[in-house]
Write a protein that holds these residues in place. Structure first.
Motif, mmCIF file in Angstrom:
data_model
loop_
_atom_site.group_PDB
_atom_site.id
_atom_site.type_symbol
_atom_site.label_atom_id
_atom_site.label_comp_id
_atom_site.label_asym_id
_atom_site.label_seq_id
_atom_site.Cartn_x
_atom_site.Cartn_y
_atom_site.Cartn_z
ATOM 1 N N ASN A 1 46.815 10.953 -3.471
ATOM 2 C CA ASN A 1 47.809 9.891 -3.549
ATOM 3 C C ASN A 1 47.493 8.528 -3.927
ATOM 4 N N VAL B 1 48.253 4.643 -4.106
ATOM 5 C CA VAL B 1 49.428 3.774 -3.522
ATOM 6 C C VAL B 1 49.439 2.316 -4.341
ATOM 7 N N GLY C 1 46.369 6.703 -0.298
ATOM 8 C CA GLY C 1 47.071 7.182 0.783
ATOM 9 C C GLY C 1 46.308 7.004 2.167
#
Ligand code: NAG
Length: 492
Positions: free
Chosen positions: A344, A346, A428
């Motif tokens: 991920n 962010v 993440g």
């Protein structure tokens, strides 16, 4: 020489501007915590010589390659087209000229299209080997055009040395094989000859391993009259390898040997593989080298890609016990079936300032880390914010026309050095990764440099953290533990 530093004079001016409006706060807190007070407002820059962006004509291996923290299972990583891959053992490496950057970038786009097609799973067509039909995908290469970093391994008994492209975006390892029933492209190493290896054997059609090819390649295996399992893998742009599915002894280092390593013995090979002998698949699937060596290495590996093709990096299988400065972000595991490594993003910061991008922008298509994609791809909404912030901080330089997929370019004629804002990605788990300058701008020839990112055409396409942005980082794949680590200064 690359000089990486903050631009202190500018930092001080901005610090003074802010501190005049909050003088009491600064004066009372600054003594205790001046670093963090300044960190909130400073702008970070790298100043580097333009020549440092270009590879030197001689190879300078990373000095820490043989450092004490490395294992036996550490392999040297070379750029396919640089001076380091032209050693005395490889005198023929220079026979075919390296591709132009524009060619590399158009191949890069083909790879990105294939990654998206594969994630979205599309249709198949047919191809042939020796009269036997093998299904091969056209729209969705299960595995993807050539990356540009190579490692050298040993195969067979006696062991033969092979230089393979290492690819975290695919699973099946294959090498060109004699007798090259249909076709082999020119490669640096002698082409592997199974009849010279006493430990070689064919995999039969009715074995469970043969049926694992469907998941690893996206194609149902074929079968010869002699019941030998036939694999086929297509990479788009007419790149493919088709051949016999085989087993032989794989030697990573003198005491790191794997009997019965499953690989493709390519009889019909064509495409963007340079002078390499084939491809090493480091994906998540069962047939990848990571899964096949899981007993010994625990599905743990790490690598560092060098900043230029005149330096070297490493690929290490197994834990090194040296993860002091490595921070871990979780893999996103709702994509289990895929061979890709999802993570991920962010946020992204430019010059120390976080771009105003809604978190949902990165979630739409997700993000993978890939060793084979050259230029990172981010959602168009994020790219326009990144490019906009970069342009503001690069305002003193003259703009230059776009180059291939790179649209934020500058003409640096008259300059010997350039000052670019820092770029960092936050993944993440609040893992912030500061990119090396070689992952921020790329020299595209003459005096032109470009921002080394591209936007996807759609926010729903997958984002890709590519190999330019991974340069010099220690990238650690704890596949069993479900985490991806980033450390600084893995190599030069
Ligand atoms: C492997 O299979 C191919 C095709 O069936 C055959 O030509 C070759 O001789 C076999 N090699 C060995 C070592 O069995």
């Amino acid at each position: 020489m690359m000089a990486c530093s903050l631009n202190y004079s500018l930092m001080v001016i901005i610090f003074l501007l802010y501190s005049s409006s909050s003088l009491l706060f600064i004066s009372s807190e600054a003594r205790k915590d001046s670093a963090s007070a300044a960190a909130a407002i400073e702008i970070h820059y790298h100043t580097l010589e333009i020549s440092s962006l270009l590879p030197a004509s001689v190879c300078t291996p990373s000095t820490n390659f043989k450092g004490s923290n490395k294992r036996q299972s550490t392999l040297e990583v070379l750029h396919q087209h640089g001076p380091c891959s032209r050693g005395p053992n490889n005198p023929s490496a220079a026979t075919s000229p390296p591709p132009l950057l524009s060619e590399i970038l158009s191949h890069d786009q083909i790879r990105v299209d294939k990654i998206n097609a594969r994630i979205k799973q599309t249709s198949y067509t047919k191809n042939q080997i020796k009269g036997k039909k093998v299904n091969l995908p056209v729209q969705s290469g299960r595995s993807l055009g050539s990356g540009n970093y190579i490692v050298t391994l040993g195969l067979g008994t006696p062991q033969k040395t092979l230089s393979l492209i290492f690819d975290t975006g695919s699973d099946l390892t294959w090498t060109q094989c004699q007798p090259c029933v249909k076709s082999c492209y020119q490669q640096q190493d002698p082409i592997f000859n199974p009849s010279d290896s006493t430990s070689y054997s064919n995999v039969s059609c009715n074995s469970p391993q043969c049926s694992q090819l469907s998941a690893a390649t996206g194609n149902s295996p074929g079968c010869t009259n002699a019941a030998t399992c036939v694999y086929g893998i297509q990479y788009g742009d007419q790149s493919f390898s088709v051949g016999f599915f085989s087993k032989d002894k794989l030697t990573i280092a003198p005491n790191e040997v794997f009997q019965d390593f499953l690989f493709g013995c390519g009889q019909n090979n064509q495409g963007l593989f340079g002078n390499t002998a084939g491809l090493l698949g480091l994906g998540r699937d069962k047939l990848s080298i990571i899964s096949q060596t899981a007993q010994k290495y625990g599905k743990y590996f790490s690598y560092c890609l060098p900043s230029t093709s005149s330096s070297t990096g490493h690929l290490t299988l197994g834990k090194t016990g040296n993860s002091r400065n490595v921070k871990f972000t979780p893999f996103v595991t709702n994509q289990q079936g895929s061979s890709f490594y999802f993570i991920n993003i962010v946020s992204i910061s430019v010059g120390g300032r976080q771009l105003a991008i809604s978190g949902s922008v990165f979630k739409a298509g997700g993000t993978i880390i890939d060793s084979g994609t050259v230029i990172s791809r981010i959602p168009p909404t994020a790219y326009s914010a990144l490019s906009g912030a970069f342009k503001k901080m690069m305002a003193k330089y003259k703009r230059a026309p776009a180059y291939s997929i790179l649209d934020t370019c500058y003409d640096l004629s008259g300059y010997t050095s350039v000052t670019v804002p820092t770029v960092s990605f936050t993944f993440g788990g609040n893992v912030r990764v500061d990119l090396d300058p070689s992952g921020i701008i790329v020299a595209v020839g003459g005096t032109r440099v470009c921002l080394a990112f591209a936007g996807n055409s759609d926010d729903g396409d997958v984002g890709i953290f590519g190999n330019s942005q991974q340069k010099t980082l220690e990238v650690v794949y704890d596949v069993a533990g479900g985490n991806l680590g980033f450390g600084s200064a893995g190599c030069k």
